[in-house]
Design a protein around this motif. Structure first.
Motif, short mmCIF file in Angstrom:
data_model
loop_
_atom_site.label_atom_id
_atom_site.label_comp_id
_atom_site.label_asym_id
_atom_site.label_seq_id
_atom_site.Cartn_x
_atom_site.Cartn_y
_atom_site.Cartn_z
N GLU A 1 67.23 -109.36 48.34
CA GLU A 1 67.59 -108.71 49.60
C GLU A 1 68.39 -109.67 50.48
O GLU A 1 69.41 -109.30 51.08
CB GLU A 1 66.31 -108.26 50.33
CG GLU A 1 66.58 -107.36 51.52
CD GLU A 1 65.32 -107.12 52.36
OE1 GLU A 1 64.55 -108.09 52.60
OE2 GLU A 1 65.10 -105.97 52.78
N ASP A 2 67.95 -110.93 50.54
CA ASP A 2 68.67 -111.95 51.31
C ASP A 2 70.11 -112.10 50.81
O ASP A 2 71.05 -112.19 51.60
CB ASP A 2 67.98 -113.32 51.19
CG ASP A 2 66.59 -113.35 51.81
OD1 ASP A 2 66.29 -112.49 52.66
OD2 ASP A 2 65.80 -114.24 51.44
N ILE A 3 70.27 -112.16 49.49
CA ILE A 3 71.60 -112.36 48.89
C ILE A 3 72.52 -111.19 49.25
O ILE A 3 73.67 -111.38 49.64
CB ILE A 3 71.49 -112.50 47.35
CG1 ILE A 3 70.72 -113.78 46.98
CG2 ILE A 3 72.87 -112.50 46.69
CD1 ILE A 3 70.33 -113.88 45.51
N LEU A 4 72.00 -109.97 49.14
CA LEU A 4 72.83 -108.80 49.44
C LEU A 4 73.18 -108.71 50.92
O LEU A 4 74.29 -108.32 51.28
CB LEU A 4 72.12 -107.51 49.00
CG LEU A 4 71.94 -107.32 47.50
CD1 LEU A 4 71.37 -105.94 47.21
CD2 LEU A 4 73.26 -107.50 46.75
N LYS A 5 72.24 -109.10 51.76
CA LYS A 5 72.46 -109.03 53.21
C LYS A 5 73.69 -109.83 53.64
O LYS A 5 74.39 -109.44 54.57
CB LYS A 5 71.24 -109.57 53.96
CG LYS A 5 70.30 -108.47 54.45
CD LYS A 5 69.20 -109.07 55.33
CE LYS A 5 68.09 -108.06 55.56
NZ LYS A 5 66.85 -108.74 56.00
N GLU A 6 73.90 -110.96 52.97
CA GLU A 6 75.06 -111.80 53.32
C GLU A 6 76.36 -111.03 53.20
O GLU A 6 77.36 -111.38 53.82
CB GLU A 6 75.11 -113.03 52.42
CG GLU A 6 74.00 -114.03 52.70
CD GLU A 6 73.74 -114.92 51.48
OE1 GLU A 6 74.69 -115.15 50.71
OE2 GLU A 6 72.58 -115.34 51.30
N GLN A 7 76.39 -110.00 52.37
CA GLN A 7 77.59 -109.16 52.23
C GLN A 7 77.37 -107.78 52.86
O GLN A 7 78.10 -106.83 52.55
CB GLN A 7 77.96 -108.99 50.75
CG GLN A 7 78.48 -110.23 50.07
CD GLN A 7 79.86 -110.63 50.55
OE1 GLN A 7 80.67 -109.78 50.88
NE2 GLN A 7 80.12 -111.92 50.61
N GLN A 8 76.35 -107.68 53.73
CA GLN A 8 76.02 -106.38 54.35
C GLN A 8 75.83 -105.28 53.30
O GLN A 8 76.17 -104.12 53.54
CB GLN A 8 77.10 -105.94 55.36
CG GLN A 8 77.05 -106.67 56.70
CD GLN A 8 77.81 -107.99 56.66
OE1 GLN A 8 78.93 -108.03 56.18
NE2 GLN A 8 77.20 -109.06 57.13
N LEU A 9 75.28 -105.66 52.18
CA LEU A 9 75.02 -104.65 51.14
C LEU A 9 73.56 -104.24 51.21
O LEU A 9 72.68 -105.05 51.51
CB LEU A 9 75.32 -105.24 49.76
CG LEU A 9 76.80 -105.50 49.48
CD1 LEU A 9 76.95 -106.44 48.27
CD2 LEU A 9 77.54 -104.19 49.21
N ASP A 10 73.31 -102.97 50.92
CA ASP A 10 71.96 -102.44 51.07
C ASP A 10 71.10 -102.75 49.83
O ASP A 10 71.53 -102.57 48.69
CB ASP A 10 72.04 -100.94 51.29
CG ASP A 10 70.78 -100.43 51.94
OD1 ASP A 10 70.80 -100.27 53.18
OD2 ASP A 10 69.79 -100.23 51.22
N PHE A 11 69.88 -103.18 50.09
CA PHE A 11 68.95 -103.53 49.02
C PHE A 11 68.67 -102.34 48.10
O PHE A 11 68.37 -102.52 46.91
CB PHE A 11 67.64 -104.04 49.65
CG PHE A 11 66.59 -104.43 48.65
CD1 PHE A 11 66.79 -105.48 47.77
CD2 PHE A 11 65.38 -103.76 48.60
CE1 PHE A 11 65.81 -105.86 46.84
CE2 PHE A 11 64.39 -104.12 47.68
CZ PHE A 11 64.62 -105.16 46.81
N SER A 12 68.81 -101.13 48.62
CA SER A 12 68.51 -99.94 47.82
C SER A 12 69.44 -99.81 46.61
O SER A 12 69.13 -99.11 45.65
CB SER A 12 68.59 -98.67 48.67
OG SER A 12 69.92 -98.46 49.08
N LEU A 13 70.59 -100.50 46.65
CA LEU A 13 71.48 -100.58 45.47
C LEU A 13 70.71 -101.03 44.24
O LEU A 13 71.02 -100.63 43.11
CB LEU A 13 72.57 -101.62 45.73
CG LEU A 13 73.94 -101.18 46.18
CD1 LEU A 13 74.79 -102.41 46.44
CD2 LEU A 13 74.61 -100.30 45.13
N LEU A 14 69.71 -101.88 44.45
CA LEU A 14 68.99 -102.47 43.31
C LEU A 14 67.78 -101.66 42.87
O LEU A 14 67.17 -101.96 41.83
CB LEU A 14 68.54 -103.89 43.66
CG LEU A 14 69.65 -104.92 43.86
CD1 LEU A 14 69.06 -106.26 44.27
CD2 LEU A 14 70.47 -105.12 42.58
#
Lengths: 253, 253
Positions: free
Chosen positions: B177-190
Motif C-alpha cells: 500500500e505504501d509503494i502504491l501510494k507514492e504514485q497515488q495508486l489505489d491499493f484495491s488494484l492488488l
C-alpha cells in the motif's frame, strides 16, 4: 472483430489464448510457440517459426520473458504494426521500435494448471499513440471489468508491490509450512486463516486489519516465538516485527 | 445443554459470545467484562465483578490477554471447575491450578467489526483430563467442523506459523500500500492478486505456487525493483528474496 496474434505460450500466453478463444469479438489469427501446444486443436494456427507470423493482425501480444522482449520483437518480419508486451516491469520502450509499441499487462499470478477468472483481473494498458491505446482498452474491456491506463513508472511500482503481496506472501506461507512440518502438522490447518487474512483486506485497510504480538508490543510472546524458530526464520520474524512496530511508533507520535 | 461463562469481551470473547448465542445446545450463563457491552441486551447476564461469577457452569472460557491469564483465573471464587483459555501461545499450565485447566483456541484472526464464519475455523483443544477434553471437543463441534486435539508444544508452533501467514502477510500488504501510494495508486488494484494468492494455496503447495523474479533468478528485474524502494522496503525485499532463492539452490542439488 479484433484480430490478435499471441507470441509465446507460457503462463501468460496460454491464459490469454484461453480467454480470447472464449471471446466472440476477438479472433486469434495465430500463435507463435517453440513447439505446438497440446491444447491448440487447430495446429495450423500455430507457427514455430517467427518469420512465418502473419502481417495483418490488429495487435501482436508478446507474452515472453522480460529480457527477451527486445530480441523476439526485433525478429518480426513486418513494420509499423501494434506489438505489445505483457510485462509488469519492462518499460513501454522495451520492444523493437520497428513497430508501434504498447503494453497489455494483466495484474495476476498465472500458473499453467490453475484456472483464472479474467473478469476481475486489472488489465494495465499503455501505448505510444491514442489510437493504439483505444484498441488496447477495447480488448481489455472484452475480457475484464477493470482496465486501467497506467504509464511505465506507475506499472513498475505496481509490479514491485505485486511481488510483495504475491511472491513474498507465498514465501511466508512456505516458511509456515516448514514450521508446522517439524511437528508433523498439516499446512491446511492454516487455510482458513490465510483466506480470512486476504478477505479482511477488502473491508479494512492493512493498518486496521493488523493484530498480533508485534502490533500489541507483547514482548513475552515475541520472545517465546523466536525460541521456536530456526535462525533463518528468526531473521524474517525479526525484520517484519520491526517493520510493524515502526508503524506503532509513528502512530503514537 | 452445555453451560458456559465467558470471561473477557475483547475480539475473541465477543465473537465466541455471538456464536454461542446462536447455538441451541450451548447456554451462556454469564459474561464477565470490565464494562457492560452494548451488544448484550440482557444486562443481567453481565458482571463487572469477577467475584460475582457463578460457580455452576460446565466451562469457563477466559478470553483474556496471554499475560493476564494467570492473574484473572487466580481471582475466581471457586475451585475444581473447568477453566480454559483461548490463547495460541500460552501453555495449558498458564491458568491458576486451583481449577481444572484446558485450552479452547480458535485458530483465526478476529476483528470486532468483521463477521466470522466459525464453521471453517480450526478449534484446537487441550485439557488436563479425558473428560474435560471430551467436553471441549463437544463444544468445539457445535460451532466448527474442524476440531483438533493439539498439545501445548504443537499449539505454540501453530501460533508462530499463524503470525507468519497473518500478521506478517498483512505487513506485506501494508508495505505494498505504501509503494502504491507514492504514485497515488489505489491499493484495491492488488485485491484480485491477493485473493488469488490465498486461493492458490488450497490447490498447490507453496513450493509449486511460487513464481516471480526471485524464483526465476531474474537479476535484472530484481535490481530494477530495489531501485524503486525505500531503504526499509529494500531490507524486506532482500531478505525474502534470499529466502526464496535458498530453496532454489537446495532443489537443484
Amino acid at each position: 472483430m479484433i484480430t490478435v496474434v499471441i507470441i509465446g505460450f507460457g503462463n501468460v500466453g496460454s491464459h490469454l489464448y484461453r480467454v480470447f478463444e472464449a471471446t466472440p469479438d476477438i479472433e486469434i489469427l495465430q500463435v507463435y510457440a517453440r513447439s505446438i501446444p497440446m491444447e491448440i486443436i487447430d495446429a495450423k494456427k500455430v507457427t514455430t517459426n517467427i518469420k512465418d507470423i502473419v502481417d495483418h493482425a490488429d495487435v501482436y501480444i508478446a507474452a515472453v520473458p522480460d529480457d527477451t522482449i527486445n530480441a523476439v520483437t526485433s525478429q518480426l518480419d513486418f513494420t509499423n504494426k501494434l506489438v505489445v508486451h505483457t510485462s509488469g516491469s519492462a518499460s513501454l520502450k522495451s520492444g523493437s521500435d520497428t513497430n508501434r509499441r504498447g503494453v497489455f499487462y494483466p495484474l495476476q499470478t498465472f500458473s499453467k494448471n490453475k484456472e483464472i477468472n479474467f473478469k476481475e483481473i486489472p488489465i494495465c494498458v499503455e501505448a505510444e499513440n491514442e489510437e493504439d491505446l483505444s484498441l488496447l482498452i477495447n480488448i481489455g474491456r472484452h475480457i475484464s471489468e477493470k482496465v486501467h491506463v497506467i504509464n511505465s513508472i506507475e506499472r513498475a511500482k505496481i509490479h514491485v508491490a505485486a511481488v510483495f503481496v504475491n511472491n513474498f506472501v507465498n514465501e511466508l506461507y512456505h516458511i509456515s509450512e516448514d514450521i508446522l512440518k517439524e511437528q508433523q502438522l498439516d499446512f491446511s490447518l492454516l487455510t482458513p486463516l490465510i483466506k480470512e487474512t486476504a478477505q479482511k483486506i477488502e473491508q479494512l485497510t492493512p493498518a486496521l486489519a493488523q493484530t498480533g504480538p508485534a502490533k500489541r508490543g507483547d514482548k513475552k510472546t515475541m520472545l517465546r516465538h523466536q525460541g521456536l524458530l530456526t535462525q533463518q526464520q528468526q531473521e524474517v520474524y525479526h525484520l517484519l516485527t520491526k517493520s510493524i512496530q515502526k508503524r506503532n511508533i509513528s502512530q503514537d507520535e
